[in-house]
Each structure stands twice: as structure tokens, then as C-alpha cells.
Design a protein around this motif. Sequence first.
Motif, PDB file in Angstrom:
ATOM      1  N   ASP A  44      -5.967   3.134  -3.688  1.00  0.00           N
ATOM      2  CA  ASP A  44      -6.585   3.332  -2.374  1.00  0.00           C
ATOM      3  C   ASP A  44      -7.335   4.661  -2.305  1.00  0.00           C
ATOM      4  OD1 ASP A  44      -5.641   0.896  -1.492  1.00  0.00           O
ATOM      5  OD2 ASP A  44      -4.014   1.731  -0.278  1.00  0.00           O
ATOM      6  N   GLU A  45      -6.761   5.701  -2.888  1.00  0.00           N
ATOM      7  CA  GLU A  45      -7.428   7.010  -2.896  1.00  0.00           C
ATOM      8  C   GLU A  45      -8.762   6.930  -3.640  1.00  0.00           C
ATOM      9  OE1 GLU A  45      -6.556  11.274  -4.950  1.00  0.00           O
ATOM     10  OE2 GLU A  45      -4.877  10.374  -3.853  1.00  0.00           O
ATOM     11  N   PHE A  46      -8.769   6.278  -4.789  1.00  0.00           N
ATOM     12  CA  PHE A  46     -10.009   6.104  -5.553  1.00  0.00           C
ATOM     13  C   PHE A  46     -11.025   5.309  -4.742  1.00  0.00           C
ATOM     14  CE2 PHE A  46     -12.475   3.215  -8.285  1.00  0.00           C
ATOM     15  CZ  PHE A  46     -13.286   4.152  -8.918  1.00  0.00           C
ATOM     16  N   VAL A  47     -10.602   4.184  -4.170  1.00  0.00           N
ATOM     17  CA  VAL A  47     -11.519   3.320  -3.418  1.00  0.00           C
ATOM     18  C   VAL A  47     -12.039   4.053  -2.181  1.00  0.00           C
ATOM     19  CG1 VAL A  47     -11.687   1.168  -2.099  1.00  0.00           C
ATOM     20  CG2 VAL A  47     -10.568   1.186  -4.333  1.00  0.00           C
ATOM     21  N   ASP A  48     -11.192   4.805  -1.493  1.00  0.00           N
ATOM     22  CA  ASP A  48     -11.637   5.576  -0.324  1.00  0.00           C
ATOM     23  C   ASP A  48     -12.733   6.567  -0.712  1.00  0.00           C
ATOM     24  OD1 ASP A  48      -9.813   4.227   1.279  1.00  0.00           O
ATOM     25  OD2 ASP A  48      -8.358   5.871   1.317  1.00  0.00           O
ATOM     26  N   LYS A  49     -12.518   7.306  -1.804  1.00  0.00           N
ATOM     27  CA  LYS A  49     -13.525   8.274  -2.262  1.00  0.00           C
ATOM     28  C   LYS A  49     -14.815   7.567  -2.664  1.00  0.00           C
ATOM     29  CE  LYS A  49     -10.382  11.819  -3.961  1.00  0.00           C
ATOM     30  NZ  LYS A  49      -9.830  12.481  -5.150  1.00  0.00           N
ATOM     31  N   LEU A  50     -14.684   6.440  -3.324  1.00  0.00           N
ATOM     32  CA  LEU A  50     -15.836   5.666  -3.777  1.00  0.00           C
ATOM     33  C   LEU A  50     -16.684   5.210  -2.587  1.00  0.00           C
ATOM     34  CD1 LEU A  50     -17.237   4.168  -6.161  1.00  0.00           C
ATOM     35  CD2 LEU A  50     -15.622   2.312  -5.775  1.00  0.00           C
ATOM     36  N   PHE A  51     -16.042   4.627  -1.580  1.00  0.00           N
ATOM     37  CA  PHE A  51     -16.777   4.148  -0.412  1.00  0.00           C
ATOM     38  C   PHE A  51     -17.398   5.301   0.367  1.00  0.00           C
ATOM     39  CE2 PHE A  51     -15.185   0.178  -1.597  1.00  0.00           C
ATOM     40  CZ  PHE A  51     -15.767  -0.808  -0.823  1.00  0.00           C
ATOM     41  N   GLU A  52     -16.684   6.426   0.441  1.00  0.00           N
ATOM     42  CA  GLU A  52     -17.253   7.601   1.109  1.00  0.00           C
ATOM     43  C   GLU A  52     -18.492   8.080   0.350  1.00  0.00           C
ATOM     44  OE1 GLU A  52     -16.007  12.084   2.568  1.00  0.00           O
ATOM     45  OE2 GLU A  52     -14.499  10.823   1.626  1.00  0.00           O
ATOM     46  N   GLN A  53     -18.406   8.111  -0.963  1.00  0.00           N
ATOM     47  CA  GLN A  53     -19.524   8.558  -1.809  1.00  0.00           C
ATOM     48  C   GLN A  53     -20.787   7.736  -1.567  1.00  0.00           C
ATOM     49  OE1 GLN A  53     -20.022  10.958  -4.173  1.00  0.00           O
ATOM     50  NE2 GLN A  53     -22.000  10.155  -4.817  1.00  0.00           N
ATOM     51  N   HIS A 108       0.818  -1.213   0.000  1.00  0.00           N
ATOM     52  CA  HIS A 108       0.000   0.000   0.000  1.00  0.00           C
ATOM     53  C   HIS A 108       0.855   1.267   0.000  1.00  0.00           C
ATOM     54  CE1 HIS A 108      -4.098  -1.697   0.545  1.00  0.00           C
ATOM     55  NE2 HIS A 108      -3.375  -2.742   0.903  1.00  0.00           N
ATOM     56  N   LEU A 109       2.171   1.121   0.110  1.00  0.00           N
ATOM     57  CA  LEU A 109       3.079   2.263   0.039  1.00  0.00           C
ATOM     58  C   LEU A 109       3.457   2.600  -1.401  1.00  0.00           C
ATOM     59  CD1 LEU A 109       5.429   1.330   3.025  1.00  0.00           C
ATOM     60  CD2 LEU A 109       3.511   2.957   3.024  1.00  0.00           C
ATOM     61  N   ARG A 110       3.253   1.656  -2.321  1.00  0.00           N
ATOM     62  CA  ARG A 110       3.589   1.896  -3.732  1.00  0.00           C
ATOM     63  C   ARG A 110       2.681   2.982  -4.310  1.00  0.00           C
ATOM     64  NH1 ARG A 110       2.696  -3.901  -5.066  1.00  0.00           N
ATOM     65  NH2 ARG A 110       1.162  -2.962  -6.431  1.00  0.00           N
ATOM     66  N   GLN A 111       3.224   3.743  -5.242  1.00  0.00           N
ATOM     67  CA  GLN A 111       2.481   4.845  -5.856  1.00  0.00           C
ATOM     68  C   GLN A 111       1.188   4.366  -6.522  1.00  0.00           C
ATOM     69  OE1 GLN A 111       3.154   8.047  -5.568  1.00  0.00           O
ATOM     70  NE2 GLN A 111       1.466   8.697  -6.855  1.00  0.00           N
ATOM     71  N   ASP A 112       1.261   3.282  -7.291  1.00  0.00           N
ATOM     72  CA  ASP A 112       0.065   2.789  -7.980  1.00  0.00           C
ATOM     73  C   ASP A 112      -0.986   2.335  -6.970  1.00  0.00           C
ATOM     74  OD1 ASP A 112       1.741   0.558  -7.280  1.00  0.00           O
ATOM     75  OD2 ASP A 112       0.647  -0.700  -8.702  1.00  0.00           O
TER      76      ASP A 112
END
Length: 173
Positions: free
Chosen positions: A132-141, A123-127
Motif C-alpha cells: 500500500d505504501e508503494f502504491v500510494d507513493k506511485l499514485f501520488e507521483q 491491509h493490516l498485514r506487514q506485506d
Amino acid sequence: MMDPIYYLLIWIAAAAVAAYIVDVVRRRPEQANPNGKLPYEKQKNFLSPAEHSFYLAMQNHLESQFTICPKVGIKELICVQKGVGRDWRKYFNWISRKHVDFVLCRPDTMEVICAVELDDKSHLRQDRRRRDEFVDKLFEQVGIPLFHIPVKPGYTHEDFAPVLLLREEFTLK
């Protein structure tokens, strides 16, 4: 000698036929394996050692308050809204191959309460951070709490405190 307009019409017709054939081939359903080869085997372990350890810790600390579902596809939790038209496939493709490590559900209704990601070094890798950023926003949405818990050799009751707070919420319903 033919009029140049006929050559142009023939060229346009040939291009239209070629485009139609390409479209038909693209939309053709996947064919069964024609030569019968099935080069597959059973995975040795369904969960990695870290996931299995975390799963056992969750079972212990959450005391059967939740049904724990490992390795759940995001497409099983979230769907593309109606009304996006031709972009539906694009939005679906963004979630279709992504998974979360665990989903916790109400045992009586299987209502999704939250999701948990077990964060290891990958989870430290850039990709992976972008994912994770996309999935976090998706779940928040969509209103599904998503918790990130770092991998470690052992887990305490405090590691599950945010999840345990949700238990109080859903038992009040």
C-alpha cells in the motif's frame, strides 16, 4: 601436446556457447499448452461480497457521475517513463501484477479521475502495508488521487465525500 592457451580458448568458447543457449531459452516465447489440458473454470463471483456491496453503494451515492471500473490493473493506469533504459522491465514488474479495487472515470472521455482501495483486514498485514505504501507513493507521483475506504457493513454519503469533491473539479473542465 596442445598449448595451454588452446585449452583456455576452447573453455571460453564453450562457456560463450552455453551462455548463448541459456539466453535463447530464456527469451523464447511462451509455448502453447502442448497436451491441450486447460484446467480452468469460471470464477463463481467477479467481486467479493464486500467489493460488491461497496460497488452498489458507490453507484447509489455517486449517482452515475462516474464510470466505475472494478479490479483494474495498475499497468493499465500507469506506465514506465521513457529513458530508463535496461531498468524498464524491473520498473514494469513492480506494477504489472498489482491492482486497485476501483477506478472512477469521466463517463464521456473515460479519463481517470481517481482510484479507490477498499481496505479490509488484509491491509493490516506487514506485506500489505508495504504494498500500500508503494502504491500510494506511485499514485501520488503520477497525480491520480487514491482513496482508502475501510470495509464496513454499510456506507453513507459521507464515506464518499472526498470522491464527490473531485466531481466538482472535473465538471469545471
